[in-house]
Design a protein around this motif. Structure first.
Motif, PDB file in Angstrom:
ATOM      1  N   LEU A 103       0.621  -1.355  -0.088  1.00 42.33           N
ATOM      2  CA  LEU A 103       0.050  -0.130   0.015  1.00 42.33           C
ATOM      3  C   LEU A 103       0.774   1.582   0.231  1.00 42.33           C
ATOM      4  O   LEU A 103       0.856   2.075  -0.614  1.00 42.33           O
ATOM      5  CB  LEU A 103      -0.938   0.079   1.320  1.00 42.33           C
ATOM      6  CG  LEU A 103      -1.808  -0.831   1.257  1.00 42.33           C
ATOM      7  CD1 LEU A 103      -2.596  -0.618   2.636  1.00 42.33           C
ATOM      8  CD2 LEU A 103      -2.960  -0.473   0.281  1.00 42.33           C
ATOM      9  N   PHE A 104       2.080   1.003   0.755  1.00 40.61           N
ATOM     10  CA  PHE A 104       2.831   2.888   1.370  1.00 40.61           C
ATOM     11  C   PHE A 104       3.451   2.733  -0.319  1.00 40.61           C
ATOM     12  O   PHE A 104       3.349   3.894  -1.006  1.00 40.61           O
ATOM     13  CB  PHE A 104       3.416   2.286   2.219  1.00 40.61           C
ATOM     14  CG  PHE A 104       4.846   3.333   2.624  1.00 40.61           C
ATOM     15  CD1 PHE A 104       3.913   4.668   3.967  1.00 40.61           C
ATOM     16  CD2 PHE A 104       5.552   3.659   2.214  1.00 40.61           C
ATOM     17  CE1 PHE A 104       4.404   5.571   3.810  1.00 40.61           C
ATOM     18  CE2 PHE A 104       6.619   5.217   2.198  1.00 40.61           C
ATOM     19  CZ  PHE A 104       5.739   5.545   3.650  1.00 40.61           C
ATOM     20  N   PHE A 105       4.122   2.040  -0.547  1.00 42.93           N
ATOM     21  CA  PHE A 105       4.743   1.752  -1.783  1.00 42.93           C
ATOM     22  C   PHE A 105       4.373   2.313  -3.154  1.00 42.93           C
ATOM     23  O   PHE A 105       4.310   2.295  -4.148  1.00 42.93           O
ATOM     24  CB  PHE A 105       6.410   1.068  -1.795  1.00 42.93           C
ATOM     25  CG  PHE A 105       7.681   1.431  -0.972  1.00 42.93           C
ATOM     26  CD1 PHE A 105       7.697   2.966  -1.045  1.00 42.93           C
ATOM     27  CD2 PHE A 105       7.418   1.176   0.283  1.00 42.93           C
ATOM     28  CE1 PHE A 105       8.942   3.263  -0.402  1.00 42.93           C
ATOM     29  CE2 PHE A 105       8.640   0.958   1.447  1.00 42.93           C
ATOM     30  CZ  PHE A 105       8.917   2.278   1.276  1.00 42.93           C
ATOM     31  N   GLY A 106       3.103   1.147  -2.739  1.00 47.67           N
ATOM     32  CA  GLY A 106       2.191   1.821  -5.153  1.00 47.67           C
ATOM     33  C   GLY A 106       1.538   2.686  -4.654  1.00 47.67           C
ATOM     34  O   GLY A 106       1.942   3.721  -5.604  1.00 47.67           O
ATOM     35  N   GLY A 107       1.944   4.112  -3.276  1.00 50.71           N
ATOM     36  CA  GLY A 107       1.233   4.555  -3.719  1.00 50.71           C
ATOM     37  C   GLY A 107       2.218   5.516  -3.783  1.00 50.71           C
ATOM     38  O   GLY A 107       1.825   6.413  -4.661  1.00 50.71           O
ATOM     39  N   PHE A 108       3.502   5.209  -3.063  1.00 51.65           N
ATOM     40  CA  PHE A 108       4.179   6.486  -3.356  1.00 51.65           C
ATOM     41  C   PHE A 108       4.828   6.066  -5.167  1.00 51.65           C
ATOM     42  O   PHE A 108       5.068   7.127  -5.740  1.00 51.65           O
ATOM     43  CB  PHE A 108       5.177   5.922  -2.924  1.00 51.65           C
ATOM     44  CG  PHE A 108       7.032   6.832  -3.006  1.00 51.65           C
ATOM     45  CD1 PHE A 108       7.156   7.903  -3.082  1.00 51.65           C
ATOM     46  CD2 PHE A 108       8.425   5.700  -3.659  1.00 51.65           C
ATOM     47  CE1 PHE A 108       8.405   8.059  -3.309  1.00 51.65           C
ATOM     48  CE2 PHE A 108       9.052   6.675  -3.677  1.00 51.65           C
ATOM     49  CZ  PHE A 108       9.397   7.618  -3.607  1.00 51.65           C
ATOM     50  N   TRP A 109       4.738   4.952  -5.179  1.00 52.89           N
ATOM     51  CA  TRP A 109       5.507   5.051  -7.003  1.00 52.89           C
ATOM     52  C   TRP A 109       4.192   5.554  -7.498  1.00 52.89           C
ATOM     53  O   TRP A 109       4.596   5.930  -8.834  1.00 52.89           O
ATOM     54  CB  TRP A 109       5.739   3.646  -7.221  1.00 52.89           C
ATOM     55  CG  TRP A 109       7.126   2.944  -5.765  1.00 52.89           C
ATOM     56  CD1 TRP A 109       7.548   2.136  -5.268  1.00 52.89           C
ATOM     57  CD2 TRP A 109       8.541   3.394  -6.348  1.00 52.89           C
ATOM     58  NE1 TRP A 109       9.002   1.991  -5.205  1.00 52.89           N
ATOM     59  CE2 TRP A 109       9.308   3.235  -5.430  1.00 52.89           C
ATOM     60  CE3 TRP A 109       9.162   5.018  -7.638  1.00 52.89           C
ATOM     61  CZ2 TRP A 109      10.516   3.919  -5.862  1.00 52.89           C
ATOM     62  CZ3 TRP A 109      10.134   4.360  -7.764  1.00 52.89           C
ATOM     63  CH2 TRP A 109      11.147   4.100  -7.068  1.00 52.89           C
ATOM     64  N   PHE A 110       2.819   5.132  -7.904  1.00 57.50           N
ATOM     65  CA  PHE A 110       1.611   5.610  -8.372  1.00 57.50           C
ATOM     66  C   PHE A 110       1.832   7.297  -8.601  1.00 57.50           C
ATOM     67  O   PHE A 110       2.153   7.927  -9.543  1.00 57.50           O
ATOM     68  CB  PHE A 110       0.411   5.115  -7.388  1.00 57.50           C
ATOM     69  CG  PHE A 110      -0.482   5.842  -8.649  1.00 57.50           C
ATOM     70  CD1 PHE A 110      -0.905   5.168  -9.808  1.00 57.50           C
ATOM     71  CD2 PHE A 110      -1.088   6.769  -7.612  1.00 57.50           C
ATOM     72  CE1 PHE A 110      -2.007   5.711 -10.235  1.00 57.50           C
ATOM     73  CE2 PHE A 110      -2.268   6.686  -8.527  1.00 57.50           C
ATOM     74  CZ  PHE A 110      -3.005   6.391  -9.949  1.00 57.50           C
ATOM     75  N   ALA A 111       2.220   8.652  -7.040  1.00 57.72           N
ATOM     76  CA  ALA A 111       2.819   9.255  -7.300  1.00 57.72           C
ATOM     77  C   ALA A 111       3.462   9.811  -8.606  1.00 57.72           C
ATOM     78  O   ALA A 111       3.771  10.510  -9.219  1.00 57.72           O
ATOM     79  CB  ALA A 111       2.229   9.974  -5.766  1.00 57.72           C
TER      80      ALA A 111
END
Ligand code: SF4
Ligand code: SF4
Lengths: 286, 53, 416
Positions: B16-24
């Motif tokens: 979740l955390f890095f998903g959100g980060f890499w998405f942004a």
């Protein structure tokens, strides 16, 4: 390796406050064992490093009823709420520089990983963490007395009691050498403060090992408390308590005293709560 | 930060955390790349005359 | 002297005058830089912090500037996502302000950590369960967003705009700005929130600890909400200062009234939530840890932390500005509006102070004492440094960039 694993250790301590004379040997032993540097001016205690610190408590009564008690406070090696390993400090460290070891229950500190944000210090209610405000220095000639088993720390990082982790590593090596599987003998791994205490007030051992003295004194309850599920490992000995137990930090340092006022100073209580807690403790197990 | 860092675990927290980060990061990166490439294209091929206002 | 750089159709002061102004502020910047070097070279022993007070003035400054800079994300959200079109007349300015605030926060963080050269560990060795990790990631990403939002405005400078590539680039960036703004709002929600989470998760600190939703304590939501509510207040305060210094009206009243109204409603709803949170904490959370509310405000040796600070934060700097901005007559009266927005900016800064400094001051072990702290000059200098730096950035931007679309119309240059 999770803690409920039969193989896992859970090192802890019980300190008999009625035996402690406040001599400070544990503090000295700790400092020299763990290469703690000395400040040029040690008069300001608020920024000097004392992994083991002896607090002076008193019962707040006028003479002649005044009583005092000394309370040695190492890092409490909190297992965190519900005993899951989320210690107050470990869960907040952004760089994974402090870690909970499920195989020993020891909260480690990785000096070369810490970048000195000090969030962990804010999280620890016991003030067991110390920041290196200064470059580490020792009086002339004292460098040659430093322990080769413990790395000194650089300026700008946080450090704290490690339960003499290097001694655990040495003990493990010995056990391996002897062809055994795990540390069973209580004497094989002891912390420096335990050995230094002339009054024998500190007892250290594996809380998961029923043969160890610490387990026999503390008799920890492996189940969560009914009124507060965060609390696990409460002592079933009515004379034994932990610091700030109701916060759910689940410390592995237990304290023992015959004196009620000392036990009461272990935690915060609203009016009337202490009497209930003490009676309950006394009646159901005493 | 990356799956090859040793503290990486394939759990919900990291995903979740890095998903959100890499998405942004991807949105920002792709958006800027698009803007720059389009501007280059317009500068080179659209004879520099002002076609915006 | 620099007239070729100044936007067309507007009037600016003479270059020497401008230069002297910048030089004075520049001197303050130099003082700050000196303080910064002292901290880096000598270490943090030059600060007033100690082992009881590991988080102090700097962390407060970080939290405060980010809350105050919250105007940028909230105005961007309103303008690009909710299509409140009037706000286009102030959006450039709030973006610059946000840029300054976030740059300040990053700079202060770089001074605050004990090992600045290891700062990147927070990304590389990230512990995803730490609120500070969430802060670091979202903060840096959002700073990138603000830079992206600022660039088109820079490229609109009269000389830069003549370069075809820059002209096209700025046009294209305007075209997709809504996407950037949406990303920014997403990131802001999380970092404003996680800054609140920083205190709220500390279950060893009864003064800070809050229950919450999933992994987020209530302070997470309160911080996001308050940044969105009070951020625009600060934007309006700085705009008012800019107008006073330049002796010009730069944004039309209807735009300000609209922003003030939105801010007023946000403040009022926030303060209701904050009051509920405080009551719940005082009657349920703290007592469950064995502590009465009075202990936190009247304990022996509590220094400046008494009930007055709570009342100031919630009523004087929360309820009052909220009401002043909701009621049409006080909102549209320049004096009462000014009072309201100043109180608002103070209120949110005070809240951040309490959530950092008072948390550290309160003893937790019954035999421990209150800890009090005094900042030293390097801390103060480095905290003022970004303020001075910000003044320079805003002055330069105002002088050379078309920041205010309505400026020309509001200040017709009369040919004498
Ligand atoms: S006593 Fe403090 S430093 Fe030690 S484990 Fe608990 S929270 Fe961490
Ligand atoms: S000071 Fe070091 S150990 Fe403590 S939270 Fe920061 S990085 Fe982690």
């Amino acid at each position: 390796m999770k803690q409920n694993n039969k193989q896992a250790h859970k090192f802890g301590m019980v300190i008999d406050l009625d035996k402690c004379t406040g001599c400070g040997s544990c503090m000295v032993a700790c400092m020299s064992e763990n290469n703690v540097p000395v400040k040029e001016d040690e008069s300001d205690k608020k920024d000097s490093i004392t992994w083991m610190r002896v607090y002076k408590l008193n019962n707040n009564k006028p003479f002649p009823e005044t009583e005092i008690c000394y309370l040695p406070r190492p890092c409490q090696h909190c297992s965190g709420k519900g005993d899951h390993g989320h210690s107050p400090c470990v869960s907040v460290c952004p760089a994974t520089a402090t870690d909970y070891d499920y195989s020993t229950g020891i909260v480690s500190q990785i000096y070369t990983r810490c970048f000195g944000c000090r969030y962990c210090m804010g999280a620890c209610p016991y003030h067991a963490r110390y920041f290196n405000w200064w470059d580490p220095k020792w009086p002339d000639g004292m460098e040659s007395y430093l322990s080769p088993n413990v790395s000194p720390r650089m300026r700008g990082v946080v450090e704290k009691c490690s339960f003499c982790f290097h001694r655990y590593q040495l003990a493990k090596e010995q056990v391996y050498y002897d062809g055994e599987e795990r540390i069973e003998d209580e004497a094989a791994y002891q912390t420096a403060c335990t050995q230094a205490c002339p009054a024998g007030a500190i007892v250290f051992g594996d809380l998961n090992n029923p043969d160890h003295q610490v387990t026999q004194i503390v008799k920890p309850n492996p189940h969560p408390e009914h009124d507060n599920h965060d609390v696990v490992g409460k002592s079933r000995n009515p004379k034994v308590f932990r610091l700030l137990e109701r916060l759910g930090t689940n410390t592995k340092i237990y304290y023992m005293s015959e004196r009620k006022w000392v036990r009461k100073l272990g935690d915060n209580y609203l009016d009337g709560e202490w009497e209930k807690a003490d009676n309950h403790h006394g009646s159901s197990h005493g | 930060m990356f799956p090859f860092c040793f503290e990486w675990v394939w759990d919900a927290g990291h995903l979740l955390f890095f998903g959100g980060f890499w998405f942004a990061i991807s949105i920002l990166g792709a958006g800027m790349t698009w803007c720059i490439l389009k501007a280059l294209y317009e500068t080179i091929y659209c004879d520099g005359s002002d076609n915006h206002h | 002297m620099d007239s070729a750089l100044i936007p067309e159709g507007v009037k600016r002061c003479s270059f020497p005058k401008f230069f002297i102004g910048i030089a004075i502020v520049g001197a303050v910047v130099l003082w700050g830089v000196y303080g910064m070097l002292v901290c880096w070279l000598k270490g943090l022993n030059v600060t007033g912090m100690d082992d009881y007070y590991g988080f102090a003035l700097w962390i407060w400054a970080d939290l405060a500037v980010i809350a105050l800079g919250g105007g940028a994300f909230f105005t961007g959200l309103l303008k690009y996502i909710f299509k409140v079109d009037e706000l286009k007349n102030i959006i450039n300015f709030v973006v610059i302000l946000g840029f300054v605030c976030y740059a300040s926060a990053l700079l202060i963080l770089a001074i605050d950590i004990g090992q600045p050269l290891r700062g990147w560990f927070i990304f590389w060795h990230a512990n995803v369960h730490s609120m500070l990790t969430e802060v670091a990631f979202c903060l840096s990403c959002y700073f990138a967003v603000l830079t992206i939002e600022f660039i088109p405005n820079i490229l609109e400078n009269r000389q830069l705009d003549k370069v075809p590539f820059f002209h096209n680039l700025s046009h294209n960036m305007h075209g997709v700005m809504a996407i950037f703004a949406a990303t920014g709002a997403f990131l802001s929600f999380f970092h404003q929130g996680s800054l609140g989470g920083v205190a709220g998760v500390l279950y060893g600190r009864p003064f800070a600890y809050r229950e919450g939703l999933l992994v987020w304590p209530w302070t997470f939501f309160l911080f996001t909400w308050s940044a969105a509510a009070f951020g625009p207040c600060f934007s309006m305060v700085v705009l008012r200062i800019t107008e006073a210094v330049t002796k010009k009206k730069l944004v039309k009243d209807n735009v300000i009234h609209l922003l003030a109204k939105i801010s007023g409603w946000m403040i009022t709803t926030y303060i209701i939530a904050k009051i509920i949170d405080t009551i719940y904490w005082a009657t349920v959370t703290a007592p469950s840890m064995g502590l009465k509310m009075s202990f936190f405000f009247t304990g022996e040796g509590n220094g400046p932390y008494n009930y007055l600070i709570l009342i100031t934060e919630i009523f004087l700097c929360g309820v009052v500005p909220g009401l002043l901005l909701i009621v049409k007559s006080t909102r549209e009266n320049p004096t009462t509006r000014l009072i309201a927005i100043i109180l608002g900016a103070i209120g949110v800064s005070l809240n951040r102070w309490v959530m950092v400094l008072q948390v550290m001051a309160v003893p937790v072990m019954p035999f421990d004492k209150w800890a009090l702290y005094m900042p030293t000059w390097p801390e103060i200098a480095t905290t003022i440094l970004p303020v001075a730096g910000g003044i320079i950035v805003i002055s330069l931007a105002y002088r050379y960039l078309p920041v205010f679309p309505q400026e020309k119309e509001l200040n017709e240059v009369t040919v004498e």
